[in-house]
Design an enzyme around this catalytic site. Structure first.
Site, PDB file in Angstrom:
ATOM      1  N   GLY A   1      42.733  75.629  27.892  1.00 10.52           N
ATOM      2  CA  GLY A   1      43.259  74.371  27.376  1.00 10.52           C
ATOM      3  C   GLY A   1      44.300  74.613  26.292  1.00 10.52           C
ATOM      4  O   GLY A   1      44.326  75.670  25.662  1.00 10.52           O
ATOM      5  N   VAL A   2      45.162  73.634  26.085  1.00  8.97           N
ATOM      6  CA  VAL A   2      46.231  73.790  25.103  1.00  8.97           C
ATOM      7  C   VAL A   2      46.275  72.636  24.098  1.00  8.97           C
ATOM      8  O   VAL A   2      47.207  72.528  23.322  1.00  8.97           O
ATOM      9  CB  VAL A   2      47.609  73.916  25.796  1.00  8.97           C
ATOM     10  CG1 VAL A   2      47.722  75.248  26.506  1.00  8.97           C
ATOM     11  CG2 VAL A   2      47.857  72.766  26.765  1.00  8.97           C
TER      12      VAL A   2
ATOM     13  N   PRO B   1      54.298  73.839  32.697  1.00 11.79           N
ATOM     14  CA  PRO B   1      55.007  74.148  31.459  1.00 11.79           C
ATOM     15  C   PRO B   1      55.458  72.897  30.702  1.00 11.79           C
ATOM     16  O   PRO B   1      55.502  72.909  29.475  1.00 11.79           O
ATOM     17  CB  PRO B   1      56.233  74.937  31.927  1.00 11.79           C
ATOM     18  CG  PRO B   1      55.910  75.410  33.302  1.00 11.79           C
ATOM     19  CD  PRO B   1      54.923  74.445  33.879  1.00 11.79           C
TER      20      PRO B   1
ATOM     21  N   GLY C   1      39.084  70.259  28.875  1.00  6.53           N
ATOM     22  CA  GLY C   1      39.225  69.405  30.049  1.00  6.53           C
ATOM     23  C   GLY C   1      39.753  70.141  31.268  1.00  6.53           C
ATOM     24  O   GLY C   1      39.104  70.176  32.320  1.00  6.53           O
TER      25      GLY C   1
ATOM     26  N   GLU D   1      44.530  71.858  21.371  1.00  4.66           N
ATOM     27  CA  GLU D   1      44.240  71.978  19.953  1.00  4.66           C
ATOM     28  C   GLU D   1      44.893  73.144  19.233  1.00  4.66           C
ATOM     29  O   GLU D   1      45.168  73.072  18.034  1.00  4.66           O
ATOM     30  CB  GLU D   1      42.714  72.012  19.758  1.00  4.66           C
ATOM     31  CG  GLU D   1      42.163  70.610  19.848  1.00  4.66           C
ATOM     32  CD  GLU D   1      40.694  70.543  20.215  1.00  4.66           C
ATOM     33  OE1 GLU D   1      39.911  70.149  19.369  1.00  4.66           O
ATOM     34  OE2 GLU D   1      40.336  70.880  21.366  1.00  4.66           O
TER      35      GLU D   1
ATOM     36  N   GLY E   1      43.901  60.304  21.294  1.00  2.17           N
ATOM     37  CA  GLY E   1      42.553  60.229  20.755  1.00  2.17           C
ATOM     38  C   GLY E   1      42.343  61.295  19.684  1.00  2.17           C
ATOM     39  O   GLY E   1      41.848  61.015  18.620  1.00  2.17           O
TER      40      GLY E   1
HETATM   41 MO1  MOS Z   1      39.247  67.196  20.362  1.00  2.00          MO
HETATM   42  S1  MOS Z   1      39.024  67.082  18.315  1.00  2.00           S
HETATM   43  O1  MOS Z   1      38.044  68.396  20.650  1.00  2.00           O
HETATM   44  O2  MOS Z   1      38.580  65.760  20.995  1.00  2.00           O
END
Ligand code: MOS
Length: 705
Positions: free
Chosen positions: A668-669, A598, A518, A671, A246
């Site tokens: 979170g990883v 990992p 998430g 982005e 997505g």
């Molecule tokens: Mo991501 S661009 O925060 O769905």
């Protein structure tokens, strides 16, 4: 139906440590054997297939839709236009006001749709629909001197659009070393493997809408559909057990969701299926808007920043406002005492922009980290050392302590692993045959976000298994697996005694899989539910014992500045005769809190780096100003990095845990891997050639001046 995934057959029974294990994806077998149901594949009986008709003008009014030829095709069941489509309850959001008026506000807007017995018939009939327009003059090109530039509101931007600390004008005037440059990024488009698709079914008495949707947030889509169609939320259900990527483009409902809902409502009792084509996605599912970013840095001769100014000009759409907050990282990244950032928008006759992996940070850090490299060259300071020198002890924006700022460690470890030491600082010195070779570095940053409002439920079964339910989305990230690990750890049981249920708005509310939030948001809810469950039912529960809990508020979110950091290193080769750019080697070292799995974390980080490489070298939507369309709107013309573009990619991380962030200590990883990557590559290209490219992508022509 509720989505479940089988336990991982590779995990031995009663293996104790639930987390920090490279557990294989629990839905992996289902995916590679083609049995994991993606939205479009949900089995239905005698569905109808929908194909949209998109506008061919950027601005104007539909004066007539000729549907006769389409309607005469065998198998066509309905042709929807703004004249006959059901009316929506709420049209305040123009992106979702599909087929509610004859106004056209961008090229590629939905102006009609055909429902037919087969996808081929629907597509053929859609091509037979003829639309007449009254065309009006349009404007689709972003310019920094545009007449109508304005400051976006805080509600849209999610943060104040401007920031001022100290007196940057005076500081810049005083600084011995100055960098004043403008950087540009083009329109960029998300191209997940699975195009956006929705299957909809409308029941009457009572009115209920069910969607199988390819989405990052079942509850988010449910809320929008309920509002737009005037249904109570509990009468809308969105199911999304498996999603093929997505990157932000599925982070909210989009116009096609509304379209398929309209068709289902017009054809009650029939299931309606809609799969967008790649071309449809280039106007209907968002894109990263182009940016023009002026950066001014003032420093002393040692490279210590005295002033940092980051002025951003971007476009938004007249249909709906979206602000890409490209200057946010410049507020906290370095220890410049005087800092100013600003964001200005111009509303054009273009499709609605939306999230693309690290919205804001990705283009913003291309500009800032390119400018930092220019400053390093101007001061004669090693670019790794320059960043170390400007590392702030506390958050310069808020004064809060960091929950953990380990950028310097990332830079040092990265330099060591990459072999940075002994680098000849002079550009254009290293040649290997026809190839000019260089290396570059850039920092990465991404906020450690936790979204409030997720809940989870735990039930103990007669089979001795715990069923953990939360409406989370796995968009290919590994959430199925990591939430299973988190559940097992929170419950103090082996992973093979956990059955996870996600991807359904009938499950406890979960926030969207966006902003790399998430794992943190949903994991916090799972921990809360596990604590509540043990409190109510003890360690030896009766079958049927069940507890639901909301994620609690975390007061530390207000006390600490929480960010992940990283350091990107790249080796770039530029062909002296053709300007071809190759990236044989990329290496990233990240500080992302504790890494729960990992294997899936590495996959996210490497994926982000590859998308950063793609941003650096390839991706750009080319707009034809005459028509307002993107001329390369498919995978033939819009190149996304493929295997042959990608060399060695290594992702490493520091051993750490963030005790303030959440019970897992994990950020979170999704982005951070894309943030700064393009700057590392552009900086390496400069080191290779002496040519500074300030506009993405780094196409060969830019090196042939
Ligand atoms: Mo991501 S661009 O925060 O769905």
């Amino acid at each position: 139906m509720t989505a479940t995934a089988p336990g991982n057959p590779a995990t031995p029974v009663s293996q104790p440590p639930a987390a920090d294990e490279p557990m294989a994806r629990i839905e992996g077998r289902a995916k590679v054997t083609g049995t994991a149901p993606y939205a479009y594949e949900h089995p239905t009986t005698e569905p109808l297939y929908l194909h949209p008709v998109l506008s061919t003008v950027a601005r104007g009014r539909v004066t007539a839709v000729h549907t006769g030829d389409a309607e005469q095709l065998d198998g066509v069941r309905a042709v929807l236009t703004s004249k006959n489509a059901p009316r929506l309850a709420d049209t305040s959001d123009l992106e979702f006001a599909v087929l509610q008026s004859d106004e056209v506000t961008f090229h590629g807007q939905i102006v009609a749709a055909v429902a037919a017995d087969s996808p081929e018939t629907a597509r053929e009939a859609a091509a037979l629909v003829r639309v007449d327009y009254e065309e009006r003059p349009h404007d689709v090109i972003l310019r920094s001197d545009h007449q109508d530039l304005y400051t976006p509101g805080e509600a849209v931007a999610g943060a104040a659009p401007d920031s001022h600390q100290g007196d940057t004008d005076t500081a810049l005037a005083r600084s011995v070393v100055l960098v004043d440059q403008t950087y540009r990024t083009p329109r960029e488009y998300n191209n997940p493997m699975e195009p956006h698709s929705t299957v909809a079914f409308w029941e009457t008495l009572p009115e209920r809408l069910t969607l199988y949707d390819s989405t990052q947030g079942a509850h988010t889509v449910r809320a929008t559909m309920a509002t737009v169609f005037g249904l109570p939320e509990e009468n809308v259900r969105v199911i999304a057990p498996h999603v093929g990527g997505g990157f932000g483009s599925k982070g909210a409902a989009k116009a096609h969701n509304v379209l398929v809902g309209l068709a289902a409502r017009a054809l009650p009792g029939r299931t309606v299926k809609l799969a967008l084509t790649r071309r449809h996605m280039f106007s209907l599912t968002g894109y990263r808007p182009p940016t023009i970013q002026r950066i001014r840095l003032g420093a002393d001769t040692e490279g210590r920043l005295e002033a940092l100014v980051h002025d951003v000009t971007e476009l938004t759409s007249r249909t709906k406002e979206y602000a890409e907050m490209s200057g946010l990282s410049s507020r906290m990244m370095y220890a410049a005492p005087d800092r100013t950032t600003s964001h200005r928008l111009t509303a054009l006759d273009v499709p609605v922009p939306f999230w693309m992996r690290a919205p804001g940070e990705a283009p913003g850090m291309f500009a800032l980290e390119s400018a930092m490299d220019e400053l390093a060259v101007a001061c004669g300071v090693d670019p790794v050392e320059l960043r170390v020198r400007n590392d702030p002890g506390a958050d310069p924006q808020t004064g809060r302590p960091w929950s953990g700022r380990h950028l310097v460690q990332c830079l040092r470890e990265g330099a060591e692993r990459f072999g940075w030491q002994g680098r000849d600082p002079v550009p254009g010195h290293h040649r290997d045959g026809a190839w000019l070779v260089g290396t570059g570095v850039a920092s990465a940053v991404y906020p450690r976000l936790t979204s409030p409002g997720s809940a989870a439920e735990i039930e103990y079964g007669a089979d001795g298994r715990y069923t953990v339910s939360i409406g989370a989305a796995d968009i290919g990230t590994g959430a199925w697996t990591v939430l299973t690990q988190i559940s097992a750890e929170a419950l103090g049981c082996p992973v093979d005694r956990v059955t996870l249920r996600i991807g359904d708005s009938d499950l406890p509310r979960a926030t969207v899989a966006g902003g790399s939030s998430g794992t943190s948001s949903w994991g916090t809810a799972v921990h809360a539910a596990a604590r509540a469950f043990r409190g109510e039912h003890g360690a030896d529960p009766r079958p049927g014992a069940r507890t639901r809990a909301e994620a609690p508020e975390n007061p530390d979110l207000e006390r600490y500045a929480m960010y992940s950091f990283g350091a990107h290193f790249a080796e770039v080769r530029v062909h002296a005769d053709t300007g071809e750019v190759r990236v044989p080697r990329m290496l990233g070292v990240y500080s992302v809190g504790r890494v729960i799995n990992p294997r899936t974390a590495r996959s996210q980080l490497v994926g982000g780096m590859v998308m950063g490489l793609s941003m650096a070298l390839h991706e750009q939507g080319v707009v034809d100003p005459r028509f307002g369309n993107v001329v390369n709107g498919d995978l033939a013309g819009y190149h996304v990095a493929a295997n042959a573009d990608v060399g060695e990619v290594e992702a490493h991380w520091l051993e750490e845990s963030d005790p303030h962030l959440n019970p897992m200590g994990a950020a979170g990883v999704g982005e951070i891997g894309i943030v700064g990557t393009a700057a590392a590559i552009a900086n390496a290209a400069h080191h290779a050639t002496g040519v500074r490219v300030r506009e993405l992508p780094l196409t060969p022509d830019r090196f042939l001046r």
